[in-house]
Write an enzyme that holds these catalytic residues in place. Sequence first.
Site, PDB file in Angstrom:
ATOM      1  N   GLU A 125       0.802  -1.224   0.000  1.00  0.00           N
ATOM      2  CA  GLU A 125       0.000   0.000   0.000  1.00  0.00           C
ATOM      3  C   GLU A 125       0.837   1.277   0.000  1.00  0.00           C
ATOM      4  O   GLU A 125       0.522   2.228   0.720  1.00  0.00           O
ATOM      5  CB  GLU A 125      -0.935   0.006   1.219  1.00  0.00           C
ATOM      6  CG  GLU A 125      -1.944  -1.116   1.189  1.00  0.00           C
ATOM      7  CD  GLU A 125      -2.802  -1.184   2.450  1.00  0.00           C
ATOM      8  OE1 GLU A 125      -4.016  -1.327   2.301  1.00  0.00           O
ATOM      9  OE2 GLU A 125      -2.256  -1.097   3.567  1.00  0.00           O
TER      10      GLU A 125
HETATM   11  C1  ACM Z   1      -2.083  -5.387   4.004  1.00  0.00           C
HETATM   12  O1  ACM Z   1      -3.141  -5.880   4.435  1.00  0.00           O
HETATM   13  N1  ACM Z   1      -2.018  -4.098   3.732  1.00  0.00           N
HETATM   14  C2  ACM Z   1      -0.900  -6.183   3.805  1.00  0.00           C
END
Ligand code: ACM
Length: 506
Positions: free
Chosen positions: A318
């Site tokens: 992310e």
């Molecule tokens: C995640 O759940 N951002 C690895």
Amino acid sequence: MRRLLLAVAALGLPLAVVPEAAAATSLGDVIPAPAEVAPAARADFRISPVTVVRTGPATRDIADRLARDLRRVTGQPLPVTSFAPGPVPKIALVLAPGDDTIGDEGYRLRVRRNAVTLRANTPAGLFAGTQTLRQLVRDRTIPGGSIVDYPRFAYRGAMLDLARHFHTPDEIRRYIDEISRFKVNHLHLHLTDDQGWRIQIDSWPRLTTVGAAPGTGVDGVGGGFLTKAQYRDLVRYAAARFVTIVPEVDMPGHVNAAQVAYPALTCDGVAPPPRTDTAVGYSSLCISSETTYRFVEDVIRELAALTPGPYLHIGGDEAHATSEADYLTFQQRVLPLVTKYGKTAYGWNEIAQSPLATNAVAQYWNTTTSNPTVAAAAANGMKVVMSPAQKAYLDMKYDPATPLGLSWAGYIEVRTAYDWDPAGHLTGVGEESVLGVEAPLWSETLRDLDDIEFMAFPRLAAIAELGWSPASTHDWESFRARLAAYGPQWTARGVDFYPSPQIDWR
Ligand code: ACM
């Protein structure tokens, strides 16, 4: 049971109609399901006041732990000894290298009327066998027959998120106790995120004096970190249960707490405000700054020195505030640093974008069942740990009524967590590329150990079975019956599991 006997006697029925035990078990009544089970009639072993546990000095700890556990459930003395001649009824733990079938973590268990023998190539195998044995004892009896057992995948993991809410060493130890019963052999600790930094780093002390201060946590609840001494102690505690700790520092995103502590880690040098919300994807290390790489190398060096295990997790998920080009530049610098300090780089599946990831391990967490980037890297040698969020994320609610957890990847009842195949889930990532499975538990909504237990159990047992048991044993009806029989063990230990309506709990 006593009440049942009295009731049967009052009805004038012959006592013989009463089952041997209300919770009578059979030899295969184990989670994870063993590879091969051959029950034998009239060969049950009964633990009596003269039964001993016999083992050699190298495996004394394993025998001591088994004896302690069995004393608690049988009330028998079960002394541990290195000498127990022929006729003494015994549970023998035998280290006997050279058995190729069972490998590094497998074992053979043989139960006859006068003796139980557990054999393995390694202490890890004997430990795994003792977990099987422990589950088989009901009313002082172990069912007769033999088991040959070994894991399908080398990596069976669980993850705790210490960043969103800190969990204490005591809570982590209790979790290790419970996951190791299911032959889970890795515990991944998510040590850093936007809200908090939870591991002492001597060369950057403000990471914890600021980044772990009271109030660093979701909703401003929490604070706290692991000192290096506490971390080393956890590594030792886990190792005694054949669990390897995998540390994670998440970067180049998920770094707000580090930037609050050290504004030099931003591109404009201005400290961002501390964050106690649950948003993701807004922070990034400054990819063009050498300070960033000095920081990253210091952290990796200190973490590697705390880590006897092979893996060092560098996050990588992310990173929405990092451009694609910057992300690749960052990984090009950072993946080799993990290797420089003697570890195998491990990251969330986004790291597969980097050409250097072919030497790394990627943790697949996305909810799609096709990911050409991951499949291409796997074809070039990258190993994959499977944690698809819609199956393996223990922080997803069981159903809309679950008081804790999130639901962005869906609701995950026990059957959903169980009914998938780690080597058949992701297109182009088959058995040869799958290192194993892991069940992550994110802590945005969790505070204490009861919360952890409620979300982890029983689903962790399902993921553990997918990691250990051969695909040929996969069977929901069998699993749900074995899980029902396991419930009383959690109850006896005070584990606050979710009583799923999909299971006919004993
Ligand atoms: C995640 O759940 N951002 C690895």
